[in-house]
Write a protein that holds these residues in place. Structure first.
Motif, PDB file in Angstrom:
ATOM      1  N   SER A   1      -9.789  11.661   2.387  1.00 35.97           N
ATOM      2  CA  SER A   1      -8.958  11.072   1.356  1.00 35.97           C
ATOM      3  C   SER A   1      -9.456  11.280   0.097  1.00 35.97           C
ATOM      4  O   SER A   1     -10.445  10.507  -0.316  1.00 35.97           O
ATOM      5  CB  SER A   1      -8.191   9.513   1.776  1.00 35.97           C
ATOM      6  OG  SER A   1      -7.216   9.379   0.923  1.00 35.97           O
TER       7      SER A   1
ATOM      8  N   LYS B   1      -4.981   2.710  13.798  1.00 35.35           N
ATOM      9  CA  LYS B   1      -5.351   1.150  13.301  1.00 35.35           C
ATOM     10  C   LYS B   1      -5.927   0.508  14.406  1.00 35.35           C
ATOM     11  O   LYS B   1      -6.706  -0.685  13.951  1.00 35.35           O
ATOM     12  CB  LYS B   1      -4.104   0.470  12.764  1.00 35.35           C
ATOM     13  CG  LYS B   1      -3.349   1.322  11.405  1.00 35.35           C
ATOM     14  CD  LYS B   1      -2.326   0.132  10.852  1.00 35.35           C
ATOM     15  CE  LYS B   1      -1.745   0.535   9.637  1.00 35.35           C
ATOM     16  NZ  LYS B   1      -0.962  -0.348   9.130  1.00 35.35           N
TER      17      LYS B   1
ATOM     18  N   CYS C   1       0.347   4.952   1.897  1.00 38.27           N
ATOM     19  CA  CYS C   1       0.574   5.149   3.291  1.00 38.27           C
ATOM     20  C   CYS C   1       2.149   5.322   3.713  1.00 38.27           C
ATOM     21  O   CYS C   1       2.345   5.666   4.752  1.00 38.27           O
ATOM     22  CB  CYS C   1      -0.031   3.817   3.876  1.00 38.27           C
ATOM     23  SG  CYS C   1      -1.838   3.666   3.762  1.00 38.27           S
ATOM     24  N   TYR C   2       2.788   5.139   2.560  1.00 36.47           N
ATOM     25  CA  TYR C   2       4.402   5.441   2.722  1.00 36.47           C
ATOM     26  C   TYR C   2       4.989   6.720   2.166  1.00 36.47           C
ATOM     27  O   TYR C   2       6.350   6.757   2.054  1.00 36.47           O
ATOM     28  CB  TYR C   2       5.015   4.236   2.167  1.00 36.47           C
ATOM     29  CG  TYR C   2       5.003   2.550   3.172  1.00 36.47           C
ATOM     30  CD1 TYR C   2       5.652   2.571   4.008  1.00 36.47           C
ATOM     31  CD2 TYR C   2       3.976   1.977   2.622  1.00 36.47           C
ATOM     32  CE1 TYR C   2       5.735   1.569   4.789  1.00 36.47           C
ATOM     33  CE2 TYR C   2       4.046   0.647   3.376  1.00 36.47           C
ATOM     34  CZ  TYR C   2       4.873   0.478   4.449  1.00 36.47           C
ATOM     35  OH  TYR C   2       4.894  -0.754   4.968  1.00 36.47           O
TER      36      TYR C   2
ATOM     37  N   GLU D   1       0.870  -1.303  -0.124  1.00 30.80           N
ATOM     38  CA  GLU D   1      -0.126  -0.037   0.071  1.00 30.80           C
ATOM     39  C   GLU D   1       0.748   1.262   0.198  1.00 30.80           C
ATOM     40  O   GLU D   1       1.162   2.026   1.100  1.00 30.80           O
ATOM     41  CB  GLU D   1      -0.886   0.025   1.336  1.00 30.80           C
ATOM     42  CG  GLU D   1      -1.760   1.095   1.240  1.00 30.80           C
ATOM     43  CD  GLU D   1      -2.338   1.705   0.180  1.00 30.80           C
ATOM     44  OE1 GLU D   1      -1.724   2.761  -0.496  1.00 30.80           O
ATOM     45  OE2 GLU D   1      -3.294   1.157  -0.357  1.00 30.80           O
TER      46      GLU D   1
ATOM     47  N   GLU E   1       2.495  -2.225   6.894  1.00 35.79           N
ATOM     48  CA  GLU E   1       1.261  -2.531   6.305  1.00 35.79           C
ATOM     49  C   GLU E   1       1.251  -4.162   6.086  1.00 35.79           C
ATOM     50  O   GLU E   1       2.140  -4.463   5.104  1.00 35.79           O
ATOM     51  CB  GLU E   1       1.303  -1.899   4.922  1.00 35.79           C
ATOM     52  CG  GLU E   1       1.042  -0.366   5.018  1.00 35.79           C
ATOM     53  CD  GLU E   1      -0.286  -0.048   5.688  1.00 35.79           C
ATOM     54  OE1 GLU E   1      -1.384  -0.451   5.562  1.00 35.79           O
ATOM     55  OE2 GLU E   1      -0.246   1.083   6.544  1.00 35.79           O
TER      56      GLU E   1
ATOM     57  N   ASN F   1      -4.634   4.971   9.082  1.00 34.13           N
ATOM     58  CA  ASN F   1      -3.529   5.222   9.290  1.00 34.13           C
ATOM     59  C   ASN F   1      -3.458   6.539  10.596  1.00 34.13           C
ATOM     60  O   ASN F   1      -2.850   6.651  11.136  1.00 34.13           O
ATOM     61  CB  ASN F   1      -2.472   5.704   8.485  1.00 34.13           C
ATOM     62  CG  ASN F   1      -1.556   4.080   8.104  1.00 34.13           C
ATOM     63  OD1 ASN F   1      -0.546   3.915   8.846  1.00 34.13           O
ATOM     64  ND2 ASN F   1      -2.021   3.447   7.265  1.00 34.13           N
TER      65      ASN F   1
ATOM     66  N   HIS G   1      -6.702   2.454  -1.463  1.00 29.35           N
ATOM     67  CA  HIS G   1      -5.660   3.542  -1.059  1.00 29.35           C
ATOM     68  C   HIS G   1      -6.318   4.325   0.188  1.00 29.35           C
ATOM     69  O   HIS G   1      -5.654   4.359   1.227  1.00 29.35           O
ATOM     70  CB  HIS G   1      -5.463   4.417  -1.965  1.00 29.35           C
ATOM     71  CG  HIS G   1      -4.546   3.885  -3.184  1.00 29.35           C
ATOM     72  ND1 HIS G   1      -3.329   3.191  -2.808  1.00 29.35           N
ATOM     73  CD2 HIS G   1      -4.420   3.888  -4.310  1.00 29.35           C
ATOM     74  CE1 HIS G   1      -2.608   2.716  -3.830  1.00 29.35           C
ATOM     75  NE2 HIS G   1      -3.567   3.220  -4.800  1.00 29.35           N
TER      76      HIS G   1
ATOM     77  N   ASP H   1      -4.028  -5.924   7.279  1.00 31.42           N
ATOM     78  CA  ASP H   1      -4.619  -4.607   6.966  1.00 31.42           C
ATOM     79  C   ASP H   1      -5.295  -4.546   5.721  1.00 31.42           C
ATOM     80  O   ASP H   1      -6.427  -3.868   5.520  1.00 31.42           O
ATOM     81  CB  ASP H   1      -3.462  -3.454   6.787  1.00 31.42           C
ATOM     82  CG  ASP H   1      -2.785  -3.293   8.087  1.00 31.42           C
ATOM     83  OD1 ASP H   1      -3.376  -2.657   9.209  1.00 31.42           O
ATOM     84  OD2 ASP H   1      -1.428  -3.316   8.411  1.00 31.42           O
TER      85      ASP H   1
ATOM     86  N   GLU I   1      -7.086   2.983   3.781  1.00 34.36           N
ATOM     87  CA  GLU I   1      -5.947   2.586   4.372  1.00 34.36           C
ATOM     88  C   GLU I   1      -5.058   3.786   4.985  1.00 34.36           C
ATOM     89  O   GLU I   1      -4.859   3.774   6.137  1.00 34.36           O
ATOM     90  CB  GLU I   1      -5.054   1.706   3.945  1.00 34.36           C
ATOM     91  CG  GLU I   1      -3.871   1.108   4.522  1.00 34.36           C
ATOM     92  CD  GLU I   1      -4.368   0.299   5.894  1.00 34.36           C
ATOM     93  OE1 GLU I   1      -5.550   0.148   6.012  1.00 34.36           O
ATOM     94  OE2 GLU I   1      -3.279  -0.067   6.657  1.00 34.36           O
ATOM     95  N   ILE I   2      -5.370   4.589   4.210  1.00 34.16           N
ATOM     96  CA  ILE I   2      -4.691   6.235   4.658  1.00 34.16           C
ATOM     97  C   ILE I   2      -5.701   6.785   5.675  1.00 34.16           C
ATOM     98  O   ILE I   2      -4.944   7.217   6.693  1.00 34.16           O
ATOM     99  CB  ILE I   2      -4.827   7.131   3.586  1.00 34.16           C
ATOM    100  CG1 ILE I   2      -3.709   6.814   2.565  1.00 34.16           C
ATOM    101  CG2 ILE I   2      -4.541   8.592   3.803  1.00 34.16           C
ATOM    102  CD1 ILE I   2      -4.145   7.649   0.987  1.00 34.16           C
TER     103      ILE I   2
ATOM    104  N   THR J   1       3.149  11.487   4.112  1.00 38.99           N
ATOM    105  CA  THR J   1       2.313  10.651   5.039  1.00 38.99           C
ATOM    106  C   THR J   1       2.855  10.301   6.357  1.00 38.99           C
ATOM    107  O   THR J   1       2.081   9.989   7.414  1.00 38.99           O
ATOM    108  CB  THR J   1       1.701   9.694   4.225  1.00 38.99           C
ATOM    109  OG1 THR J   1       1.127  10.083   3.097  1.00 38.99           O
ATOM    110  CG2 THR J   1       0.574   8.790   4.686  1.00 38.99           C
TER     111      THR J   1
END
Lengths: 396, 396, 396, 396
Positions: free
Chosen positions: B152, B192, B127-128, B124, B317, B188, B181, B321, B184-185, B132
């Motif tokens: 998002s 979580k 998220c990196y 993912e 991740e 975060n 995407h 997740d 999961e953003i 972020t």
């Protein structure tokens, strides 16, 4: 060259903005009398703006012989009766947003002004910002194609006067205070003849010790298929976030009315001036607005109202618009209660809007799903077989 | 100093991004074998990236003796079986997003890797992104207080490969492609350990001649009361719109990953270079991104994956997740069908998140609803009588 | 797969940035020994970065048998002798900016490394930011046509270490500290084969109680006619202002490296984390940078240095570039003294750059001065009679 | 309530902007007669704006009995004689920028209006933009401390009318057309009582086939030590770049008047409307301005002019300001000729401005050069020994 004599009902922040505008650029019109609940606040307001008379009687203000226009800048629960009184006195009436606390109230206000035959205008300033007016013009000229989605966001740390925080007087929380702006902005972009069909709304009270909502989001589905989305909050940190976004089949519009308008200032904190409405800090990076009453639409709004009055036409924003906004907000609250989509209940007189339906391009009997330019100048197409529905790609 | 030998399954755009990253900065690891459905595409990919072997057999790629890590960059409908094959071959497996087409698929994939005891990572990338990662760190350090709302947004004119447009292979349209995407953003940012409770989703096919959705919006209510909101579209005009916004009780974060990153270029059109992923035009004002694989998170993602592998810890991740993301997307589709909110059905192992509940300040026995700084330096308070609920204001 | 063992000379902020980068993404290379004037600072640095040895002898660090690369991160007055020592020890040497305090120093450093035949790289990180690299590529591909003007601005509240403020050690004030970056950025955009001909510079000490300049502006005229402009300041308020602008005959580039990169945060101040290099405040609106070492160019810079070393080619930024930068700075100081333009005194080996000279379009025997699109779609032309020089307009 | 009857001399773009403004918000004043060289253009202009009379005689327009205010919107070489004629006719005269082609012309125009005792105003619109007015107010309130540096930039692809391109009529190229704005903006920020002492200017003709300059940069040193910097160009690509930046000892201001004002639009090109003055393209990303005449200062400029006229006071921008601007431009041209700094030759009546000289903080007998906040909350100080001048650092 006509000029108008105005009764200003109310002395809150909005009455200041209105009077500043009325006494400003157009410069022909003037507030003759101001009403406040207390003589002290009325006198202070009158001194601040050079107004001859302050009264604690709404009726006296309305019926003052010099006055031809009544501006209602009072808490929401007083709109209906005040509009009725102004209409019955035969005066033109301009009412601040939201028109009513409910569509039923708004409906009765329409009846009153129609029965009296007086001019009535809905003071929805944010539909008159110069950026909004020019954007709407571009949308109508086809710059973005068919409108698919409109996001309108208004968020700040909460209103200035006590009555806003009282659900009974206000009729709700940030939905009623801010959502009314967003809904009408959305309507201007998707087209006023595009019926709002149903609404989905979430609201919650997350931060402030109140019963009304301090955060809400809603989706509004229009007849054409276009989707409106509003986000309102009384808990935003960082100033006042006023943004609108429009997505269409051929284009995109992004408007930022407050915090990022090409005016940026860092200060270590020596100055003691007023920066901008709802700025949270007096040092660090600040984002002032040049001419707030112009940028927030007040100037163009009153110009339209007086021009319309003089030309015998309806203004851009009418009581009927206010009524539709109220109907959408009513549906928001019903949606929250029913925990699902709610129909917008409304006497609709705005006609029909056709479903958005682009005609697909064909190539060799295949439906062109997408056409894309590759870095090397060639086009890449996604094609769909109309018989099997199978997709393939082709570079050409 | 360890290095890894990778089997790259797939040769689409994402496989290019992955390989560019793997062969780039970290520079220790390399793709040893690439799988493609056709030898021609495999060979072209191998030439492009200096890879020794191209095969049309997934099994051969996975089982190649030099390979210790399998990267699954295949269409969604192939994830489950490929992950299972890699796990059974005892190889570490990194799977692109979304993990499955449904939570059920994702759940079985978790079982496979757990049973085999192999390392598994969920690729993912968004998220990196450096922005972020630093934002999440700031949120955890308390910079924005309690998170109230996360938006998002991912929107562009549509994906590059044919299989995305085929609902059966992909498992859906832009919700599955882009919503994964966003979900999961959002997770975060809200934490979580904050369970997604229920979902409201609108989707429609407004522009493209397909059966899957090309536009969708969803609201996700978390256990703490925080609200996640995603907006995804395959019909956006103007490039790729990748933005995240976080609102908390003490702060705000705005991230713009693509179109407004401090890199602005106007060109009358002489150049013929590649500007940025999904830019629509080659002249006029363009908004390129400096280092796309870094800015989109690929670099930090693979660094985390390999560091985790070497340290024997889980990556940021995980397949779990990915499974939760699938469960939220499943709820989105059920919400559309039921035309209302839908519960997120999920085996939850993440613990409990307390309700956001700021303690109100008291002043002289009154509840302080709001505190505001006036231009003249005084404070204006909105106070609420705890007995009657009546609000009043006081300047001090 | 090669890896390098590095002697890090210096333990200031720049040594931290360098080591963070070297131990980061590329991950193959490592600092083996660090030199500091005091054992205490050296030990702290070694602990911070997991370095085996700290020494107070430059010579010992350079001559350490494991070391193949020496990174000079020392105050300016130590560059010449340290580079000479490294070269004589046969080690590759990478020297931080500026190369020397004067062109004469830089010239002797070139002689030393050439005589020793060692690899030498000029650590000019800001020419390696991902945005800068991609922009330079676009400029070379013709995206902006002929470059006419480049503005490079670097301004912040002043450096962190005491030696910067001492004119003798540093060789000057903000011109030497920051101007060196700007000059080399400008050269990359106007073309390294474009000779800097003459310079005009203003400098003053307006705020800090020092003898060196804390503000300066310079104009650099290049052989092609292009104009470079740098603005440097140690008195800027609001963080670190790092911006570059390029204007060409066919396009424009605007780069913002620090305060406006799509990462915006408002915080009421709860967090206690590090926001970004040279941020002035810990609350209010902040503008962090995602991955500072990447965004400031350190990552791509060291990658280029090691790739060049391994490939036996020159890096993008060489000692000769550092020497030219010093020659331009020397001219800046002479310009201030002579109160006028000063020639850049320089051994030039970079060839000739032709004068910018677009060929004018002709229409009916008239020279087209300008062509403009009217709102109604027609073109408006300004025409000049080549015989009389008289201008007229024509709409067509 | 007074109103004015205006003679508009000229029918170019600027006359359109002026008339649009005069007939707009203030709405009390009106153009009674318009002068143009040709009856055809005059008639078209009169029809466009509802003006009763068009004439080809300047004298007739000025002497028209209804007219009390003459607006000079003519090419530069006609300003002196026209202002003189208006003054001699006893009419108030408002003259567009620049006042003269030289300070000598401007000086004689001051004499004419003073001798006649008529009201005279300098129509420098860009000093009246709402952002500029509010910024100046903030600067005067101390928000940025002492002003150290002001950058004013105006760049676009070149003017619309033929006469601008003729050096004899205009008196120069982009310095005279655009630099005059920048100089007066800079003066407003550094303080009008701050004498411009000397000037350094570079100019060149890089792109257009003309004799006048199409690019120029100048530095203006003021008595206080503050530095003004202007950048002007007729070769900018991408629209109209109008930006001002102010750096002070305690703060920073960044203004963007045109291309980045919170109004962003992408269009695939269907629309055919007018986007904004000097926009180069009709598709792609566009950056329109909401209300151009307001944002560019025309509205507030005329309001100030008429208010001043009615109040018997001088306007914010006077002929004396125009004269000083001309004197600075004269020095620019002399600087180019002499290839160095040139004194500003000027009858100065504006008083004295003290040198910027912050008092340094002392700590234990050491001079504090800089104070910085470390990430861990401690302060890092750079200290200078007043006796030896040696700098050291201390963390506390």
């Amino acid at each position: 060259m006509k000029s108008h004599r105005i009764a200003m009902l109310g002395t809150g922040l909005i009455a200041d903005f209105y009077t500043k505008t009325l006494h400003g650029q157009r410069s022909r019109d003037a507030v003759s009398v101001v009403y406040s609940r207390t003589q002290e606040r009325g006198d202070a307001f009158a001194r601040r703006w050079g107004i001859a008379r302050a009264t604690t009687s709404i009726d006296e203000a309305i019926r003052h012989p010099e006055v031809d226009v009544v501006v209602v800048a009072l808490p929401n629960h007083l709109h209906e009766e005040t509009v009725a009184a102004a209409a019955r006195a035969g005066k033109a009436v301009l009412c601040t947003k939201p028109l009513g606390r409910t569509a039923a109230e708004a409906r009765r206000m329409i009846d009153e002004v129609e029965r009296a035959g007086v001019f009535a205008g809905y003071l929805e300033d944010l539909c008159y910002t110069p950026k909004t007016l020019k954007s709407i013009e571009s949308v109508r000229a086809g710059a973005v194609g068919d409108v698919l989605w409109v996001r309108s966001r208004e968020a700040h740390p909460g209103p200035h006067s006590a009555w806003f925080w009282d659900e009974k007087q206000a009729g709700g929380g940030c939905i009623v205070d801010l959502g009314c702006h967003c809904i009408e902005i959305i309507r201007n972009f998707v087209g006023k003849g595009n019926r709002p069909v149903e609404v989905l709304c979430w609201k919650d009270t997350l931060v402030h010790p109140i019963t009304a909502e301090d955060n809400a989001i809603a989706l509004i589905r229009f007849e054409s298929g276009a989707m409106g989305q509003f986000e309102v909050s009384w808990t935003f940190r960082g100033g006042m976030d006023l943004r609108d976004e429009v997505a269409g089949t051929r284009g995109t519009i992004w408007l930022n009315h407050f915090l990022r308008t090409g005016f940026e200032m860092f200060t270590a904190g020596a100055a003691d001036g007023y920066i901008a409405e709802k700025a949270e800090t007096a040092s660090g990076w600040l984002f002032p607005v040049g001419d707030e009453v112009a940028e927030l639409g007040y100037v163009d709004m009153f110009t339209d109202m007086f021009d319309a009055m003089e030309a015998g036409r309806a203004p851009r924003e009418t009581f009927r618009d206010g009524y539709i906004v109220n109907a959408v907000m009513d549906a928001c609250f019903r949606s929250v209660e029913s925990h699902g989509w709610a129909k917008v209940e409304l006497e609709w007189t705005g006609g029909l809007a056709p479903r958005i339906a682009p005609t697909p391009e064909l190539l060799d009997g295949q439906i062109v799903v997408k056409r894309e330019l590759l870095p090397d100048g060639r086009a890449k197409l996604i094609l769909k077989d109309p018989a099997t529905g199978v997709c393939s790609d082709r570079v050409m």
